[in-house]
Scaffold this active site. Sequence first.
Site, PDB file in Angstrom:
ATOM      1  N   GLU A   1       0.964 -45.090-104.460  1.00 55.85           N
ATOM      2  CA  GLU A   1       1.845 -44.385-103.524  1.00 55.85           C
ATOM      3  C   GLU A   1       2.791 -45.345-102.813  1.00 55.85           C
ATOM      4  OE1 GLU A   1       3.620 -41.686-100.780  1.00 55.85           O
ATOM      5  OE2 GLU A   1       2.758 -41.508-102.791  1.00 55.85           O
TER       6      GLU A   1
ATOM      7  N   HIS B   1       5.703 -21.348-118.336  1.00 56.59           N
ATOM      8  CA  HIS B   1       6.441 -22.595-118.607  1.00 56.59           C
ATOM      9  C   HIS B   1       6.627 -22.800-120.107  1.00 56.59           C
ATOM     10  CE1 HIS B   1       7.899 -26.639-118.365  1.00 56.59           C
ATOM     11  NE2 HIS B   1       6.831 -27.143-118.957  1.00 56.59           N
TER      12      HIS B   1
ATOM     13  N   HIS C   1       6.085 -37.059-121.408  1.00 59.64           N
ATOM     14  CA  HIS C   1       6.677 -35.738-121.175  1.00 59.64           C
ATOM     15  C   HIS C   1       7.775 -35.832-120.109  1.00 59.64           C
ATOM     16  CE1 HIS C   1       6.600 -31.438-121.732  1.00 59.64           C
ATOM     17  NE2 HIS C   1       6.395 -31.206-120.451  1.00 59.64           N
TER      18      HIS C   1
END
Length: 315
Positions: free
Chosen positions: A59, A214, A279
């Site tokens: 993060e 989707h 992806h």
Amino acid sequence: MNIHRWLKRFSFASMIGMFLILLMGALVTKTESGRGCGEDWPLCNGKFIPAYTIESLIEYSHRFVVGVVSMILLATMILVFLFSKRKDAKWYVSGAMFFTLLQALLGALAVVMPQSSAILALHFGFSLLSFAFTLLLALVYTRFGEAMQHGDGTNISKGVRMAVWGILLYSYVVVYLGAFVRHTQSTGGCIGWPLCNGEVIPEMTGATSIVFTHRLAAALLGLVLLMLFMVVRTQARPGSSLYEAAKWSLILVVLQILSGGFVTLALGHDIYLLASLLHTLLISCLFGMLSFLSITTLRTSAQEDIQAYAAPRLP
């Protein structure tokens, strides 16, 4: 000093940086590291250099890269406005800066005030728009820049122009649905590929309905890009910017659909994270290519206009 060279260098640095932000953002989501720094921003768990954990490292690295790329983009923006004569370059760099700041703000709010999955999905969408703008900016200073400004002599119908822009907008919807799948952790809603839970049309409930929607949207995007290429090849010569962009859009959407299947089949395996990042990489390239295709259509001459101009005038 060759200012054109510096404009190109900073534009490419901004593009590469935004691409890295996209991948790192996907990594944060997939590893569930969004809360790795607690509810602190811009600090991490109250520290400038946080304690070592995988989640905090992922993060905080993402935040650091966003900050560095924002500085590079700011420098690029200053150079473009001071030295570039291209009006479109100024639009591209301004759009990139706007969406970069917007996605950074949304990311900060997501830490301080946890947001719904529907809002979090917009974060990736804004990052993708930032990348698309930096890609267009970088292309301005390549051999494609001339076609983006003056066209390459291709003549297409008004209907194709409208279709291209409609497909670009629709592709953004498909991207948003994909981000929504990630943020709702619905990937497991459809086990198996191309069938969903062993069925052509599964029971549309919960996570299954989100993932299947989707999939249908992605399949439709592939179909319309196939139809678009078949039309474009009748109006644009092979090798032209329009023809090549349409061709690569079709290739990329096929790869994107296959990578979606790869993500599903990789569920529960060590390769799942790599499949997810692939992806993300492909959808970023596809959206960038569609953005270039859309801009290219603005610099072409509509066949109807040419025919009207060439038609003999009646006395």
